[in-house]
Design an enzyme around this catalytic site. Structure first.
Site, PDB file in Angstrom:
ATOM      1  N   LYS A  10      -4.806  -7.219  -5.352  1.00  0.00           N
ATOM      2  CA  LYS A  10      -3.665  -7.994  -4.843  1.00  0.00           C
ATOM      3  C   LYS A  10      -3.668  -9.424  -5.378  1.00  0.00           C
ATOM      4  CE  LYS A  10      -4.419  -5.703  -0.381  1.00  0.00           C
ATOM      5  NZ  LYS A  10      -4.563  -5.855   1.083  1.00  0.00           N
ATOM      6  N   GLU A  50      10.652 -12.358  -2.329  1.00  0.00           N
ATOM      7  CA  GLU A  50      11.165 -11.842  -1.061  1.00  0.00           C
ATOM      8  C   GLU A  50      12.517 -12.449  -0.676  1.00  0.00           C
ATOM      9  OE1 GLU A  50       7.279 -12.938  -0.042  1.00  0.00           O
ATOM     10  OE2 GLU A  50       6.971 -11.132   1.131  1.00  0.00           O
ATOM     11  N   ASP A  71      -1.956  -7.817  11.276  1.00  0.00           N
ATOM     12  CA  ASP A  71      -1.945  -6.430  10.796  1.00  0.00           C
ATOM     13  C   ASP A  71      -3.368  -5.906  10.654  1.00  0.00           C
ATOM     14  OD1 ASP A  71       0.742  -6.970  10.574  1.00  0.00           O
ATOM     15  OD2 ASP A  71       0.803  -6.862   8.378  1.00  0.00           O
ATOM     16  N   GLY A 113       8.539 -10.182   8.918  1.00  0.00           N
ATOM     17  CA  GLY A 113       9.899  -9.637   8.839  1.00  0.00           C
ATOM     18  C   GLY A 113      10.582  -9.852  10.182  1.00  0.00           C
ATOM     19  N   LYS A 139      -4.712 -14.637   0.607  1.00  0.00           N
ATOM     20  CA  LYS A 139      -5.488 -13.524   1.152  1.00  0.00           C
ATOM     21  C   LYS A 139      -6.995 -13.750   1.041  1.00  0.00           C
ATOM     22  CE  LYS A 139      -1.864 -10.088   0.177  1.00  0.00           C
ATOM     23  NZ  LYS A 139      -1.292  -9.931   1.523  1.00  0.00           N
ATOM     24  N   GLU A 153     -10.168  -5.135  -2.950  1.00  0.00           N
ATOM     25  CA  GLU A 153     -10.628  -4.609  -1.654  1.00  0.00           C
ATOM     26  C   GLU A 153     -10.969  -3.139  -1.763  1.00  0.00           C
ATOM     27  OE1 GLU A 153      -7.451  -5.105   1.156  1.00  0.00           O
ATOM     28  OE2 GLU A 153      -7.414  -7.270   0.933  1.00  0.00           O
ATOM     29  N   GLU A 154     -11.928  -2.713  -0.980  1.00  0.00           N
ATOM     30  CA  GLU A 154     -12.176  -1.278  -0.830  1.00  0.00           C
ATOM     31  C   GLU A 154     -10.908  -0.667  -0.227  1.00  0.00           C
ATOM     32  OE1 GLU A 154     -14.504   0.084   2.552  1.00  0.00           O
ATOM     33  OE2 GLU A 154     -14.472  -1.940   3.399  1.00  0.00           O
ATOM     34  N   ALA A 155     -10.630   0.585  -0.560  1.00  0.00           N
ATOM     35  CA  ALA A 155      -9.489   1.265   0.067  1.00  0.00           C
ATOM     36  C   ALA A 155      -9.939   1.786   1.426  1.00  0.00           C
ATOM     37  CB  ALA A 155      -9.013   2.406  -0.814  1.00  0.00           C
ATOM     38  N   VAL A 156      -9.247   1.347   2.451  1.00  0.00           N
ATOM     39  CA  VAL A 156      -9.586   1.760   3.808  1.00  0.00           C
ATOM     40  C   VAL A 156      -8.773   3.007   4.153  1.00  0.00           C
ATOM     41  CG1 VAL A 156      -9.489   1.086   6.245  1.00  0.00           C
ATOM     42  CG2 VAL A 156     -10.008  -0.627   4.486  1.00  0.00           C
ATOM     43  N   THR A 157      -9.413   3.976   4.760  1.00  0.00           N
ATOM     44  CA  THR A 157      -8.668   5.127   5.259  1.00  0.00           C
ATOM     45  C   THR A 157      -8.530   4.927   6.759  1.00  0.00           C
ATOM     46  OG1 THR A 157      -9.733   6.470   3.581  1.00  0.00           O
ATOM     47  CG2 THR A 157      -8.574   7.644   5.332  1.00  0.00           C
ATOM     48  N   GLY A 158      -7.361   4.540   7.157  1.00  0.00           N
ATOM     49  CA  GLY A 158      -7.208   4.274   8.589  1.00  0.00           C
ATOM     50  C   GLY A 158      -5.744   4.146   8.939  1.00  0.00           C
ATOM     51  N   ARG A 209       2.315 -12.244  12.870  1.00  0.00           N
ATOM     52  CA  ARG A 209       2.056 -10.811  13.070  1.00  0.00           C
ATOM     53  C   ARG A 209       0.705 -10.503  12.462  1.00  0.00           C
ATOM     54  NH1 ARG A 209       5.428  -7.808   9.480  1.00  0.00           N
ATOM     55  NH2 ARG A 209       3.497  -7.426   8.389  1.00  0.00           N
ATOM     56  N   TYR A 256      11.312  -1.782   2.092  1.00  0.00           N
ATOM     57  CA  TYR A 256      12.661  -2.341   2.069  1.00  0.00           C
ATOM     58  C   TYR A 256      13.730  -1.470   1.424  1.00  0.00           C
ATOM     59  CZ  TYR A 256       9.893  -6.347   3.222  1.00  0.00           C
ATOM     60  OH  TYR A 256       9.016  -7.194   3.814  1.00  0.00           O
TER      61      TYR A 256
HETATM   62  N1  LIG Z   1      -7.750  -2.340   1.495  1.00  0.00           N
HETATM   63  C1  LIG Z   1      -6.742  -1.499   1.727  1.00  0.00           C
HETATM   64  N2  LIG Z   1      -6.979  -0.194   2.053  1.00  0.00           N
HETATM   65  C2  LIG Z   1      -5.958   0.662   2.280  1.00  0.00           C
HETATM   66  N3  LIG Z   1      -4.659   0.333   2.184  1.00  0.00           N
HETATM   67  C3  LIG Z   1      -4.351  -0.938   1.852  1.00  0.00           C
HETATM   68  C4  LIG Z   1      -5.382  -1.923   1.628  1.00  0.00           C
HETATM   69  N4  LIG Z   1      -4.781  -3.082   1.352  1.00  0.00           N
HETATM   70  C5  LIG Z   1      -3.465  -2.855   1.397  1.00  0.00           C
HETATM   71  N5  LIG Z   1      -3.192  -1.571   1.690  1.00  0.00           N
HETATM   72  C6  LIG Z   1      -1.838  -0.986   1.780  1.00  0.00           C
HETATM   73  O1  LIG Z   1      -0.935  -1.816   1.062  1.00  0.00           O
HETATM   74  C7  LIG Z   1       0.027  -2.415   1.942  1.00  0.00           C
HETATM   75  C8  LIG Z   1       0.326  -3.841   1.517  1.00  0.00           C
HETATM   76  O2  LIG Z   1      -0.851  -4.630   1.506  1.00  0.00           O
HETATM   77  P1  LIG Z   1      -0.942  -6.028   2.235  1.00  0.00           P
HETATM   78  O3  LIG Z   1      -2.298  -6.574   1.993  1.00  0.00           O
HETATM   79  O4  LIG Z   1      -0.532  -5.861   3.635  1.00  0.00           O
HETATM   80  O5  LIG Z   1       0.081  -6.905   1.418  1.00  0.00           O
HETATM   81  P2  LIG Z   1       1.425  -7.677   1.791  1.00  0.00           P
HETATM   82  O6  LIG Z   1       1.030  -9.083   2.062  1.00  0.00           O
HETATM   83  O7  LIG Z   1       2.221  -7.582   0.561  1.00  0.00           O
HETATM   84  O8  LIG Z   1       2.015  -7.000   2.981  1.00  0.00           O
HETATM   85  C9  LIG Z   1      -0.608  -2.283   3.326  1.00  0.00           C
HETATM   86  O9  LIG Z   1       0.363  -2.267   4.334  1.00  0.00           O
HETATM   87  C10 LIG Z   1      -1.339  -0.955   3.204  1.00  0.00           C
HETATM   88  O10 LIG Z   1      -0.436   0.159   3.288  1.00  0.00           O
HETATM   89 MG   LIG Z   2       1.106  -6.530   4.728  1.00  0.00          MG
END
Ligand SMILES: Nc1ncnc2c1ncn2[C@@H]1O[C@H](COP(=O)(O)OP(=O)(O)O)[C@@H](O)[C@H]1O
Ligand SMILES: [Mg+2]
Length: 364
Positions: free
Chosen positions: A185, A26, A301, A321, A140, A221-226, A299, A260
């Site tokens: 991740k 970064e 999230d 950021g 994480k 992680e499970e993929a979250v739809t949200g 922040r 970015y």
């Molecule tokens: N479990 C998840 N389900 C759905 N989308 C995800 C999930 N984890 C990450 N994402 C997507 O990937 C992006 C980056 O993941 P994040 O864990 O926030 O990593 P970073 O620390 O690099 O910001 C999130 O902003 C989101 O858009």
């Molecule tokens: Mg993030």
């Protein structure tokens, strides 16, 4: 131990040492941020000293190098290093003003507690969270353990540490329990670097291989739809939460290019939520900040599953950021705290934390 001087100038005037660049992925983001902070900080209150850290880890106060880094240009050939640890801080502390450090370093070796540890040893006040909080928020997997203990809701997840346990078994379990698609991740990184969305078992194996090139621990992680909703938190013992903002990803997820390079992610501040939803997410953000023992800023999230589980914490960023168009400052601006005042508040919080910690007894 560096002794911040107490005489000279107005009592409130400080030497603000802005640390930027760094060896993490970064680096570029950090340089852009520093350029904005240097332009915006109050020169009446602060004598600003930028210290740039090159991609190779050289700490420099060379003006040409600093300008080149801030403008993303090539560095000059002959770079005069000022040392790698305490020397540069010692040098800037020799003046007549008390020093406070603003580490604008994202990711490993900046946001993860390592630089914070060095600043603790140097005895100088610095903006943001301390060693433990920075390290836990950066990891994480550890962050999930701590926030789960505090009862903060989050998605289902598994952890894999390279060489520990049976990887094939873990992969099978992830597919069975978390179901594809899954997010993979590196535990310690940011800016979406090394993150992939795996749609089947083969992609999962490849995604873990990729994540393991960045860190020895991987989170599945499970993929979250949200919806993706973020809240800025500011304070020490009694933190306050801003109005929430929403990220509207332009790509399949909010990846590095989206954040970015492409400028495709849209930001909606304040997020379109009901008053009750806003109150809930602000309270959760403060709980997360407190559970993670954050100081100064962070922040928080979230994902918001409107018709499902509601709020799920994704992560807490201790050095979010920080350009004027980044989420953190923009959310404060929407909450009536402009960028320049935000910098002042962060410095005040750093000084307050330092005073408080300096007062602890060391005798037995
Ligand atoms: N479990 C998840 N389900 C759905 N989308 C995800 C999930 N984890 C990450 N994402 C997507 O990937 C992006 C980056 O993941 P994040 O864990 O926030 O990593 P970073 O620390 O690099 O910001 C999130 O902003 C989101 O858009
Ligand atoms: Mg993030």
């Amino acid at each position: 131990m560096l002794t911040p001087a107490t005489t000279g100038g107005s009592p409130d005037r400080h030497r603000l040492v802005v640390l930027f660049g760094g060896v993490s992925a970064e680096h570029d983001v950090s340089c852009v941020t520093a350029a904005h902070v240097l332009a915006a900080a109050d020169r009446d209150r602060f004598d600003i000293v930028p210290i740039g850290i090159t991609r190779e880890g050289v700490w420099t106060r060379n003006d040409a190098a600093i300008a080149a880094m801030a403008e993303q240009r090539a560095l000059p050939d002959h770079l005069e290093p000022v040392g790698t640890a305490l020397q540069p801080l010692a040098a800037v502390s020799e003046g007549d003003l008390p020093v406070v450090v603003l580490p604008l370093l994202h990711g490993p070796h900046g946001e993860d507690g390592t630089v914070q540890g060095m600043l603790e040893l140097a005895g100088v006040p610095y903006v943001g969270s301390g060693v433990l909080s920075s390290a836990v928020c950066m990891d994480k997997a550890m962050a999930k353990v701590v926030t789960a203990q505090a009862g903060i809701p989050q998605c289902r997840w598994l952890e894999y540490r390279d060489g520990v346990g049976d990887r094939a078994e873990l992969e099978a379990r992830a597919i069975a329990e978390l179901r594809a698609p899954l997010f993979v991740k590196p535990a310690n990184l940011g800016s979406s670097v090394g993150i992939s969305k795996a749609h089947d078992a083969a992609e999962l194996t490849a995604a873990i291989d990729l994540a393991l090139t960045y860190d020895e621990v991987v989170v599945l992680e499970e993929a979250v739809t949200g919806r993706e909703i973020e809240v800025a938190v500011l304070g020490n013992e009694a933190p306050e939460a801003s109005l929430p903002g929403e990220v509207l990803p332009g790509a399949e997820f909010y990846d590095y290019a989206d954040k970015y390079l492409n400028g495709t992610a849209g930001l909606q501040i304040p997020a379109k939520l009901t008053d009750d939803e806003i109150a809930e997410v602000r309270a959760l953000a403060v709980s997360a900040f407190t559970a993670m023992r954050c100081s100064g800023m962070a922040r928080a999230d979230f994902f918001y599953e409107e018709d499902g589980r509601g709020w799920l914490l994704n992560e807490v960023n201790t050095i979010p950021g920080f350009t004027p168009s980044s989420m953190y400052p923009k959310m404060w601006e929407a909450t009536d705290l402009p960028y320049r005042d935000l910098i002042d508040r962060l410095v005040d919080l750093a000084l307050a934390r330092h005073r408080r910690r300096s007062g602890f007894s060391t005798s037995h």
